[in-house]
Design a protein around this motif. Structure first.
Motif, PDB file in Angstrom:
ATOM      1  N   GLU A   1      32.401  76.707  61.834  1.00  0.00           N
ATOM      2  CA  GLU A   1      32.080  77.334  63.105  1.00  0.00           C
ATOM      3  C   GLU A   1      31.411  76.330  64.036  1.00  0.00           C
ATOM      4  O   GLU A   1      30.410  75.706  63.688  1.00  0.00           O
ATOM      5  CB  GLU A   1      31.153  78.521  62.858  1.00  0.00           C
ATOM      6  N   CYS A   2      31.988  76.193  65.212  1.00  0.00           N
ATOM      7  CA  CYS A   2      31.449  75.290  66.228  1.00  0.00           C
ATOM      8  C   CYS A   2      30.299  75.998  66.958  1.00  0.00           C
ATOM      9  O   CYS A   2      30.296  77.222  67.044  1.00  0.00           O
ATOM     10  CB  CYS A   2      32.565  74.950  67.209  1.00  0.00           C
ATOM     11  N   PRO A   3      29.330  75.242  67.487  1.00  0.00           N
ATOM     12  CA  PRO A   3      28.247  75.875  68.262  1.00  0.00           C
ATOM     13  C   PRO A   3      28.773  76.727  69.430  1.00  0.00           C
ATOM     14  O   PRO A   3      28.106  77.641  69.880  1.00  0.00           O
ATOM     15  CB  PRO A   3      27.429  74.687  68.785  1.00  0.00           C
ATOM     16  N   CYS A   4      29.984  76.434  69.917  1.00  0.00           N
ATOM     17  CA  CYS A   4      30.550  77.218  71.026  1.00  0.00           C
ATOM     18  C   CYS A   4      31.066  78.564  70.545  1.00  0.00           C
ATOM     19  O   CYS A   4      31.438  79.413  71.346  1.00  0.00           O
ATOM     20  CB  CYS A   4      31.665  76.440  71.722  1.00  0.00           C
ATOM     21  N   GLY A   5      31.131  78.749  69.219  1.00  0.00           N
ATOM     22  CA  GLY A   5      31.589  80.025  68.683  1.00  0.00           C
ATOM     23  C   GLY A   5      33.008  79.988  68.147  1.00  0.00           C
ATOM     24  O   GLY A   5      33.473  80.939  67.545  1.00  0.00           O
ATOM     25  N   HIS A   6      33.690  78.867  68.352  1.00  0.00           N
ATOM     26  CA  HIS A   6      35.060  78.742  67.856  1.00  0.00           C
ATOM     27  C   HIS A   6      35.052  78.610  66.338  1.00  0.00           C
ATOM     28  O   HIS A   6      34.313  77.806  65.787  1.00  0.00           O
ATOM     29  CB  HIS A   6      35.744  77.531  68.491  1.00  0.00           C
ATOM     30  N   LYS A   7      35.879  79.416  65.677  1.00  0.00           N
ATOM     31  CA  LYS A   7      35.928  79.392  64.220  1.00  0.00           C
ATOM     32  C   LYS A   7      37.278  78.885  63.748  1.00  0.00           C
ATOM     33  O   LYS A   7      38.308  79.220  64.332  1.00  0.00           O
ATOM     34  CB  LYS A   7      35.683  80.799  63.668  1.00  0.00           C
TER      35      LYS A   7
ATOM     36  N   TYR B   1      36.268  68.164  64.707  1.00  0.00           N
ATOM     37  CA  TYR B   1      36.863  68.282  66.032  1.00  0.00           C
ATOM     38  C   TYR B   1      37.065  69.752  66.363  1.00  0.00           C
ATOM     39  O   TYR B   1      37.642  70.493  65.579  1.00  0.00           O
ATOM     40  CB  TYR B   1      38.195  67.529  66.079  1.00  0.00           C
ATOM     41  N   CYS B   2      36.585  70.161  67.524  1.00  0.00           N
ATOM     42  CA  CYS B   2      36.766  71.541  67.963  1.00  0.00           C
ATOM     43  C   CYS B   2      37.854  71.575  69.035  1.00  0.00           C
ATOM     44  O   CYS B   2      37.712  70.946  70.081  1.00  0.00           O
ATOM     45  CB  CYS B   2      35.461  72.093  68.515  1.00  0.00           C
ATOM     46  N   PRO B   3      38.945  72.309  68.774  1.00  0.00           N
ATOM     47  CA  PRO B   3      40.023  72.378  69.764  1.00  0.00           C
ATOM     48  C   PRO B   3      39.609  73.151  71.017  1.00  0.00           C
ATOM     49  O   PRO B   3      40.244  73.008  72.065  1.00  0.00           O
ATOM     50  CB  PRO B   3      41.157  73.086  69.014  1.00  0.00           C
ATOM     51  N   ALA B   4      38.565  73.976  70.911  1.00  0.00           N
ATOM     52  CA  ALA B   4      38.087  74.726  72.084  1.00  0.00           C
ATOM     53  C   ALA B   4      37.259  73.824  72.998  1.00  0.00           C
ATOM     54  O   ALA B   4      37.425  73.826  74.219  1.00  0.00           O
ATOM     55  CB  ALA B   4      37.276  75.935  71.634  1.00  0.00           C
ATOM     56  N   CYS B   5      36.351  73.023  72.404  1.00  0.00           N
ATOM     57  CA  CYS B   5      35.514  72.095  73.189  1.00  0.00           C
ATOM     58  C   CYS B   5      36.267  70.803  73.505  1.00  0.00           C
ATOM     59  O   CYS B   5      35.905  70.082  74.407  1.00  0.00           O
ATOM     60  CB  CYS B   5      34.272  71.680  72.405  1.00  0.00           C
ATOM     61  N   ARG B   6      37.262  70.513  72.698  1.00  0.00           N
ATOM     62  CA  ARG B   6      38.015  69.260  72.768  1.00  0.00           C
ATOM     63  C   ARG B   6      37.121  68.047  72.578  1.00  0.00           C
ATOM     64  O   ARG B   6      37.237  67.031  73.259  1.00  0.00           O
ATOM     65  CB  ARG B   6      38.770  69.146  74.097  1.00  0.00           C
TER      66      ARG B   6
HETATM   67 ZN   LIG Z   1      33.639  74.236  70.201  1.00  0.00          ZN
END
Ligand SMILES: [Zn+2]
Length: 82
Positions: free
Chosen positions: A30-36, A58-63
């Motif tokens: 889980e990314c701090p932005c909430g993306h799982k 790597y978070c695809p939501a935050c890139r």
């Molecule tokens: Zn993220």
């Protein structure tokens, strides 16, 4: 299939590979932005491990690369991210 998993499949008997897959499928990052993200689907392996560490991923939501929390999926999340 991710390269890491192809390697595992090559070195493990089918039964053991299925067990590692099932074990890893219990977990998500889980990314701090909430993306799982499903750990298995992102090429990871987590089997017979304890605790909830954090790891850079790597978070695809935050890139970008962020500190992901590694934790077990809840029952709802297992349905959400099969
Ligand atoms: Zn993220």
């Amino acid at each position: 299939m991710a390269a890491e998993h192809r390697f595992l499949k090559f070195i493990l008997p089918a039964k053991a590979f299925a067990a590692v897959r099932a074990g890893t499928k219990e977990w998500l990052a889980e990314c701090p932005c909430g993306h799982k993200r499903d750990i298995w689907d992102s090429g990871g392996v987590r089997y017979k491990a304890a605790g909830e560490p954090r790891c850079l991923g790597y978070c695809p939501a935050c890139r970008k690369n962020t500190m992901h929390k590694i934790r077990k999926k809840t029952e709802a999340e297992k349905r959400e991210i099969p």
